[in-house]
Structure formats: structure tokens, C-alpha cells
Design an enzyme around this catalytic site. Structure first.
Site, PDB file in Angstrom:
ATOM      1  N   CYS A 228       0.840  -1.206   0.000  1.00  0.00           N
ATOM      2  CA  CYS A 228       0.000   0.000   0.000  1.00  0.00           C
ATOM      3  C   CYS A 228       0.876   1.257   0.000  1.00  0.00           C
ATOM      4  O   CYS A 228       1.588   1.528   0.980  1.00  0.00           O
ATOM      5  CB  CYS A 228      -0.915  -0.029   1.219  1.00  0.00           C
ATOM      6  SG  CYS A 228      -1.774   1.522   1.561  1.00  0.00           S
TER       7      CYS A 228
ATOM      8  N   CYS B 140       0.200   3.825   2.760  1.00  0.00           N
ATOM      9  CA  CYS B 140       0.686   3.294   4.045  1.00  0.00           C
ATOM     10  C   CYS B 140       2.169   3.600   4.224  1.00  0.00           C
ATOM     11  O   CYS B 140       2.614   4.009   5.306  1.00  0.00           O
ATOM     12  CB  CYS B 140       0.459   1.790   4.123  1.00  0.00           C
ATOM     13  SG  CYS B 140      -1.259   1.255   3.981  1.00  0.00           S
TER      14      CYS B 140
END
Length: 333
Positions: free
Chosen positions: A32, A35
Site C-alpha cells: 500500500c 501506508c
């Protein structure tokens, strides 16, 4: 040594929840992009605020710990879940660090702790008192949707207006000499001033339906000096304020002037305490608010420039929006 604990089992996480008053969990995935982008900021906040038994910051890799992710109903990443006394209090979906900071500050303030430290923020600013049974709901503001009309866009920030940390230059810039613009103090101003006239239009969307009990407005203009007491360029505090709810977008000034406001307030000198005025809403009319429009109609003393340092919304949080299916949130950076 990192202050962020990597979780490897449900029992480990349960032990941390039971052993700390506040626990902030970062649910992430290695694939991600958002993230990865927010991870260093999360680590910095953890470094400042982690305290054994009081506040802990942890990370859960959702691929390695799918059972923990399912148990916490994680449907998008990154997702930050905040627990206080082992009960979930907040959930932030997406790489929205300002919102996460606001949540942490609310919890710390409610427990008598200090807000997130910052070299540019005033450590003594608290705003007005929060009524018992209510809380600051600025963490529910969708900062990406914030909008403002007629502000000087070469200084100040829309997002700073709803920051729950104290204003930068609370004392600096209060002399008439520098007009409150922070120029001579060398600090960057973090408030907003109107541009072509004294009116400001602020559009505040929420990520959840909220009940608005109060609107607290902080304005810290400079005290007029002897030689500029009548200077029209010196910023002033707001006087007349109109509140509108549940508009799909920001209102134009002509539309706001002709439209019936949900509530209109005229602030007086005695309403300002330590730079903050409290607007108690007609609560029955502010029970299901998805957007709030704050229209500053004019400035005190007939000034042609108005200044706003902070806006805090006090109330209750209602139903959250559906986060949808499991997905990355935000753009990769």
C-alpha cells in the site's frame, strides 16, 4: 529504538490494549503506497507521545495478521483505530495524519494530558471550555473538502483553521506595529485574514454526521497602536456570523446574504474570552449535520479586514460513512 510496536499476534495486541489507557493502531499492508508514505509521520508522533501505561502506538500488517484485521472489521488501508480504556473511540480511514493527530489531541485533552508538542504551537492555548458530555469533533472534518472564499491565499491555511493544536504566534504579532501578520517576528502566520473586504465564507464538510452543540471561534488580532488605531488594514475580530447546515457546496456571498441562516449571531466585546468566542447553537436545529457553513458577515468596529485563528466544533459524533470494500485509500506517493 522505535516507539511503534509491531504486532504479531492477537494476544500481544490484547495485552497492549489492557496495559495502556490509549492505544493507536495502524492497520497497513506492505503493498500500500499511502501506508508507506504516512509511516514515518506515524513513527514521529509515536516518538513524541508514547508513554508506558498511558499511550501506545502499534502497527498491524494485515497480510500477516488477517485474523486481527477481520476482528477489527478492516476494509481499507491504511486504517487507524484508536482505543481508550480498551474501547474503540475513533476510526480514521486513509492516510489522513492531521485527522489522526486531532483525534489523539482530543483524547489527551479529555484525560488532562498535553496536546501534541510542536515548536510552533502555543503550549498554553486551550480555547474555550468544553461542556460536560460533549467533545471536539474536528477529527470528523473532511479536511480535503474544506473550502473558503475571500481569504488571503498567500498566507494562512484553511486546514490550520480547524487544527486542534494551539495557534502559532498566540502572542507574537499582537502589537499594532506588525499588524498581526507575523512578518517582523519572523514566524509564518497560521491564521486566516479576509482579502478584498471583511467577509469570509468557510465551508466545513464532515466524514460522519455530527450533532453541533457549539462553534468556538478564536481570533487574536493585534491590539491597535496609538498611530494605527483607525488603520482599516489592521485585522479585527468577527462580529456578525451566520451558520448554515447541509449545503452540498460552499455558498456564494450574494446567496448567503439572501438565504435564511439556521442561526445568526452578533458577537460583542464581552463574548471574547482569552481570544475565543463561543456560539451556542440552537441544538435542535443542528442534530444531523453533514456540512457546516460559517459566514463571517462583518468585523467588529467596522473594520475592513477580519482575522480567524481557529475554529473548533463541539458536539457529538453520529453515524460513520461506509468504508466500502478492502482497498487502498488515497494516491500513491
Amino acid at each position: 529504538m522505535s516507539k511503534v510496536t509491531q504486532i504479531s499476534s492477537a494476544s500481544q495486541l490484547d495485552g497492549i490494549k489492557s496495559g495502556n489507557t490509549i492505544v493507536v493502531i495502524d492497520f497497513f499492508a506492505t503493498w500500500c503506497g499511502p501506508c508507506k508514505a504516512i509511516a514515518p509521520v506515524f513513527a514521529t508522533v509515536a516518538e513524541k507521545l508514547s508513554e508506558t501505561g498511558k499511550m501506545a502506538f502499534v502497527k498491524v500488517d494485515t497480510d500477516k495478521n488477517s485474523d486481527i484485521a477481520r476482528a477489527h472489521n478492516i476494509s481499507a488501508m491504511p486504517t487507524f483505530v484508536v482505543f481508550k480504556n480498551n474501547q474503540e473511540t475513533h476510526r480514521i480511514v486513509g492516510a489522513d495524519m492531521p485527522k489522526l493527530k486531532a483525534v489523539v489531541e482530543e483524547l489527551l485533552a479529555a484525560s488532562g494530558g498535553n496536546i501534541i508538542a510542536s515548536s510552533s504551537s502555543s503550549s498554553t492555548w486551550t480555547g474555550a471550555e468544553i461542556p460536560r458530555g460533549y467533545k471536539v469533533v474536528n477529527s470528523e472534518i473532511d479536511v480535503k473538502g474544506l473550502d473558503c472564499m475571500n481569504w488571503k491565499d498567500d498566507f494562512g491555511s484553511i486546514r490550520k483553521l480547524v487544527d486542534t493544536a494551539g495557534p502559532v504566534n498566540t502572542l507574537a504579532g499582537r502589537s499594532g506595529k506588525d499588524k498581526g501578520k507575523g512578518k517582523e517576528s519572523g514566524a509564518e502566520p497560521d491564521w486566516m485574514e479576509s482579502d478584498t473586504d471583511e467577509q469570509l465564507m468557510l465551508f466545513i464538510p464532515f466524514s460522519a454526521v455530527v450533532k453541533v452543540f457549539q462553534v468556538q471561534i478564536t481570533s487574536l488580532p493585534p491590539a491597535p497602536g496609538e498611530d494605527d488605531e483607525d488603520d482599516e488594514e489592521t485585522p479585527r475580530r468577527p462580529r456578525t456570523i451566520k451558520l448554515f447546515t447541509n449545503n452540498a457546496h460552499i455558498l456564494g456571498f450574494e446567496e448567503a446574504e439572501s438565504k435564511d441562516a439556521v442561526q445568526t449571531v452578533e458577537l460583542k466585546e464581552e463574548d471574547w474570552r482569552d481570544g475565543t468566542a463561543v456560539i451556542n447553537t440552537r441544538f435542535v436545529k443542528f442534530q444531523a449535520v453533514s456540512t457546516l457553513t460559517v459566514f463571517i458577515v462583518d468585523a467588529e468596529g467596522g473594520g475592513e479586514c477580519v482575522r480567524v485563528d481557529r475554529v473548533r466544533i463541539i458536539g457529538e459524533t453520529g453515524e460513520k460513512r461506509d468504508a466500502g470494500k478492502l482497498e487502498k485509500v488515497g494516491e500513491e506517493q
